[in-house]
Design a protein around this motif. Structure first.
Motif, PDB file in Angstrom:
ATOM      1  N   GLY A 143     -12.431 -10.063  61.855  1.00  0.00           N
ATOM      2  CA  GLY A 143     -11.261  -9.956  60.999  1.00  0.00           C
ATOM      3  C   GLY A 143     -10.845 -11.267  60.374  1.00  0.00           C
ATOM      4  O   GLY A 143     -10.062 -11.277  59.423  1.00  0.00           O
ATOM      5  N   ASN A 144     -11.380 -12.369  60.882  1.00  0.00           N
ATOM      6  CA  ASN A 144     -10.983 -13.699  60.425  1.00  0.00           C
ATOM      7  C   ASN A 144     -12.138 -14.360  59.685  1.00  0.00           C
ATOM      8  O   ASN A 144     -13.231 -13.809  59.596  1.00  0.00           O
ATOM      9  CB  ASN A 144     -10.539 -14.534  61.619  1.00  0.00           C
ATOM     10  N   GLY A 145     -11.919 -15.541  59.140  1.00  0.00           N
ATOM     11  CA  GLY A 145     -12.969 -16.203  58.395  1.00  0.00           C
ATOM     12  C   GLY A 145     -12.706 -17.677  58.206  1.00  0.00           C
ATOM     13  O   GLY A 145     -11.618 -18.180  58.503  1.00  0.00           O
ATOM     14  N   ILE A 146     -13.733 -18.372  57.724  1.00  0.00           N
ATOM     15  CA  ILE A 146     -13.572 -19.763  57.298  1.00  0.00           C
ATOM     16  C   ILE A 146     -13.010 -19.708  55.880  1.00  0.00           C
ATOM     17  O   ILE A 146     -13.726 -19.415  54.923  1.00  0.00           O
ATOM     18  CB  ILE A 146     -14.914 -20.514  57.323  1.00  0.00           C
ATOM     19  N   TRP A 147     -11.722 -19.957  55.771  1.00  0.00           N
ATOM     20  CA  TRP A 147     -11.038 -19.822  54.482  1.00  0.00           C
ATOM     21  C   TRP A 147     -11.001 -21.167  53.762  1.00  0.00           C
ATOM     22  O   TRP A 147     -10.609 -22.178  54.338  1.00  0.00           O
ATOM     23  CB  TRP A 147      -9.609 -19.326  54.689  1.00  0.00           C
ATOM     24  N   LEU A 148     -11.379 -21.162  52.515  1.00  0.00           N
ATOM     25  CA  LEU A 148     -11.225 -22.311  51.629  1.00  0.00           C
ATOM     26  C   LEU A 148     -10.268 -21.896  50.524  1.00  0.00           C
ATOM     27  O   LEU A 148     -10.504 -20.909  49.828  1.00  0.00           O
ATOM     28  CB  LEU A 148     -12.576 -22.731  51.044  1.00  0.00           C
ATOM     29  N   GLY A 149      -9.188 -22.640  50.395  1.00  0.00           N
ATOM     30  CA  GLY A 149      -8.182 -22.302  49.397  1.00  0.00           C
ATOM     31  C   GLY A 149      -7.109 -21.368  49.894  1.00  0.00           C
ATOM     32  O   GLY A 149      -6.317 -20.864  49.091  1.00  0.00           O
ATOM     33  N   ALA A 169     -10.462 -22.899  42.055  1.00  0.00           N
ATOM     34  CA  ALA A 169      -9.166 -22.217  42.152  1.00  0.00           C
ATOM     35  C   ALA A 169      -9.266 -20.851  42.819  1.00  0.00           C
ATOM     36  O   ALA A 169      -8.238 -20.203  43.045  1.00  0.00           O
ATOM     37  CB  ALA A 169      -8.541 -22.063  40.771  1.00  0.00           C
ATOM     38  N   LEU A 170     -10.483 -20.414  43.137  1.00  0.00           N
ATOM     39  CA  LEU A 170     -10.666 -19.086  43.723  1.00  0.00           C
ATOM     40  C   LEU A 170     -10.689 -19.188  45.252  1.00  0.00           C
ATOM     41  O   LEU A 170     -11.558 -19.845  45.818  1.00  0.00           O
ATOM     42  CB  LEU A 170     -11.986 -18.477  43.236  1.00  0.00           C
ATOM     43  N   PRO A 171      -9.763 -18.535  45.969  1.00  0.00           N
ATOM     44  CA  PRO A 171      -9.819 -18.528  47.440  1.00  0.00           C
ATOM     45  C   PRO A 171     -11.060 -17.778  47.921  1.00  0.00           C
ATOM     46  O   PRO A 171     -11.391 -16.703  47.400  1.00  0.00           O
ATOM     47  CB  PRO A 171      -8.537 -17.791  47.846  1.00  0.00           C
ATOM     48  N   VAL A 172     -11.756 -18.346  48.889  1.00  0.00           N
ATOM     49  CA  VAL A 172     -12.969 -17.710  49.409  1.00  0.00           C
ATOM     50  C   VAL A 172     -12.920 -17.712  50.932  1.00  0.00           C
ATOM     51  O   VAL A 172     -12.266 -18.555  51.554  1.00  0.00           O
ATOM     52  CB  VAL A 172     -14.253 -18.426  48.922  1.00  0.00           C
ATOM     53  N   ALA A 173     -13.640 -16.754  51.520  1.00  0.00           N
ATOM     54  CA  ALA A 173     -13.722 -16.646  52.979  1.00  0.00           C
ATOM     55  C   ALA A 173     -15.166 -16.439  53.389  1.00  0.00           C
ATOM     56  O   ALA A 173     -15.854 -15.576  52.834  1.00  0.00           O
ATOM     57  CB  ALA A 173     -12.862 -15.488  53.485  1.00  0.00           C
ATOM     58  N   ALA A 174     -15.632 -17.239  54.358  1.00  0.00           N
ATOM     59  CA  ALA A 174     -16.952 -17.044  54.965  1.00  0.00           C
ATOM     60  C   ALA A 174     -16.737 -16.396  56.322  1.00  0.00           C
ATOM     61  O   ALA A 174     -16.015 -16.928  57.167  1.00  0.00           O
ATOM     62  CB  ALA A 174     -17.670 -18.381  55.113  1.00  0.00           C
ATOM     63  N   ALA A 175     -17.367 -15.249  56.526  1.00  0.00           N
ATOM     64  CA  ALA A 175     -17.114 -14.468  57.742  1.00  0.00           C
ATOM     65  C   ALA A 175     -18.027 -14.839  58.908  1.00  0.00           C
ATOM     66  O   ALA A 175     -17.832 -14.351  60.018  1.00  0.00           O
ATOM     67  CB  ALA A 175     -17.259 -12.983  57.436  1.00  0.00           C
ATOM     68  N   ALA A 177     -18.230  -7.363  57.455  1.00  0.00           N
ATOM     69  CA  ALA A 177     -17.820  -5.958  57.328  1.00  0.00           C
ATOM     70  C   ALA A 177     -16.406  -5.735  57.839  1.00  0.00           C
ATOM     71  O   ALA A 177     -15.705  -4.832  57.371  1.00  0.00           O
ATOM     72  CB  ALA A 177     -18.796  -5.066  58.082  1.00  0.00           C
ATOM     73  N   GLY A 178     -15.944  -6.544  58.803  1.00  0.00           N
ATOM     74  CA  GLY A 178     -14.626  -6.352  59.395  1.00  0.00           C
ATOM     75  C   GLY A 178     -13.563  -7.310  58.911  1.00  0.00           C
ATOM     76  O   GLY A 178     -12.485  -7.390  59.511  1.00  0.00           O
ATOM     77  N   LEU A 179     -13.824  -8.063  57.831  1.00  0.00           N
ATOM     78  CA  LEU A 179     -12.873  -9.054  57.337  1.00  0.00           C
ATOM     79  C   LEU A 179     -11.534  -8.410  56.979  1.00  0.00           C
ATOM     80  O   LEU A 179     -11.484  -7.338  56.369  1.00  0.00           O
ATOM     81  CB  LEU A 179     -13.453  -9.751  56.104  1.00  0.00           C
ATOM     82  N   THR A 180     -10.448  -9.064  57.357  1.00  0.00           N
ATOM     83  CA  THR A 180      -9.106  -8.570  57.040  1.00  0.00           C
ATOM     84  C   THR A 180      -8.741  -8.951  55.604  1.00  0.00           C
ATOM     85  O   THR A 180      -8.908 -10.108  55.198  1.00  0.00           O
ATOM     86  CB  THR A 180      -8.072  -9.165  58.006  1.00  0.00           C
ATOM     87  N   ARG A 187     -20.328  -1.923  54.014  1.00  0.00           N
ATOM     88  CA  ARG A 187     -19.168  -1.564  54.850  1.00  0.00           C
ATOM     89  C   ARG A 187     -17.895  -2.211  54.324  1.00  0.00           C
ATOM     90  O   ARG A 187     -16.833  -1.568  54.289  1.00  0.00           O
ATOM     91  CB  ARG A 187     -19.422  -1.975  56.298  1.00  0.00           C
ATOM     92  N   LEU A 188     -17.974  -3.472  53.903  1.00  0.00           N
ATOM     93  CA  LEU A 188     -16.790  -4.140  53.376  1.00  0.00           C
ATOM     94  C   LEU A 188     -16.346  -3.483  52.072  1.00  0.00           C
ATOM     95  O   LEU A 188     -15.141  -3.283  51.847  1.00  0.00           O
ATOM     96  CB  LEU A 188     -17.079  -5.626  53.163  1.00  0.00           C
TER      97      LEU A 188
END
Length: 347
Positions: A219-225, A253-259, A266-269, A293-294
């Motif tokens: 559900g979590n990730g490495i968030w940039l931005g 300027a685009l927020p990104v997440a690495a899961a 597939a389970g990213l919040t 799945r995502l």
């Protein structure tokens, strides 16, 4: 205490003040003692560490008058670092004894209480013990991959001597590592990913698995931005950190997440208010499964999802071998026009 432990404790005692400054940084010297709140580096005055041997005993022995706890400097390392197994404590002691003596300052990172191995607390402790990446081997490693990120990215740190354990032989070593925090949407660290680096600066360390994650990742990730609490109407997500950092390099300027894995992707919040989700493609079957799945989950909550596909093996290959301008032009045909205008550089 085993003979090897006794020898380590004696050698640590020869550098008792340096040990205290490193692991009990919230304390201070008073006469022949280091004064601190407790062995877990809490502020206070109840714990006394003997800095020089005298008639009362050897250097490095300590007692906490409030709790009646007592021990030696190996106990200090164990508790202040949150280590569980003695072999980890011994490794940390040997690392300290071999390293050059730093210039001490009151700005040393505050250490957190002991944490269970692999837990979110252990992840947070390691993150706090790490340092900003600017000017470090981690910074140079990312630059060698073509990844250029803002100094304001709070998710990335560098640790000069991060433990690596061979899962087959059980042997351990310390190596420099890029530390990437895995966070929830409110910005709380729930885990992290370690990428061990070659000390000579030749990319990743020569290991069978130079990248490992720990903590609560689902559900979590490495968030940039990520700005906790701020709306994120448009975002991108993918499996690998370097893939997403490459997209962030050309779309800062685009927020990104690495899961960190296909299953976790597939389970990213989804952040509240998200309307559009770009998913970075991965070539393998597990990656495709995670994307499907995502995408299905996104559609169920009314989020429009679109897949971004690289020209080469992944987006870091595109960035490194084709260049940022070529990657930006390639992406412009895959983004909605309004997003291309908003997130890509003009040209």
């Amino acid at each position: 205490m085993t003979g090897s432990a006794s020898e380590l404790a004696r050698r640590l005692g020869e550098h008792a003040e340096e040990v205290c400054r490193e692991y009990l940084s919230n304390g201070h010297r008073s006469g022949n003692h280091w004064i601190v709140g407790d062995v877990r580096n809490t502020r206070g005055r109840s714990m006394h560490v003997r800095l020089k041997a005298n008639a009362k005993g050897p250097a490095g022995k300590w007692v906490d008058e409030a709790s009646s706890e007592f021990g030696d400097l190996l106990d200090v390392i164990r508790e202040s670092c949150g280590l569980v197994e003695f072999r980890d404590v011994a490794d940390e002691a040997r690392r300290f004894l071999a390293m050059p003596r730093p210039q001490w300052s009151t700005s040393n990172a505050q250490r957190q209480p002991a944490a269970i191995r692999g837990s979110p607390d252990a992840a947070r402790r390691l993150f706090v013990m790490s340092q900003p990446i600017a000017g470090t081997l981690a910074d140079r490693y990312l630059a060698s991959r073509g990844i250029l990120l803002s100094a304001r990215e709070r998710a990335l740190r560098f640790h000069p001597g991060c433990y690596y354990r061979n899962l087959v032989t059980g042997e351990t070593q310390t190596l420099p590592a890029l530390i990437a925090a895995v966070t929830s949407l409110d910005g709380r660290i729930t885990g992290l990913q370690r990428t061990w680096l070659d000390p000579a600066g030749s990319g990743k360390a020569q290991l069978g698995d130079p990248r490992r994650s720990l903590g609560n990742l689902l559900g979590n990730g490495i968030w940039l931005g990520l700005e906790p609490g701020a709306p994120i109407p448009v975002m991108a997500a993918g499996e690998g950190f370097e893939t997403m950092a490459s997209l962030r390099t050309v779309m800062p300027a685009l927020p990104v997440a690495a899961a960190t894995s296909a299953n976790h992707l597939a389970g990213l919040t989804f952040p509240p208010g998200c309307r559009r989700l770009y998913i970075a493609a991965d070539a393998d079957a597990a990656g495709r499964h995670g994307i499907e799945r995502l995408s299905r989950r996104a559609g169920e909550v009314g989020i429009l999802s679109m897949v971004l596909r690289p020209q080469l093996g992944d987006f870091n290959d595109d960035l490194l071998h084709l260049g940022p301008a070529h990657l930006a032009a390639w992406l412009s045909d895959q983004l909605l026009p309004e997003d291309a205008r908003l997130f890509l550089p003009p040209g």
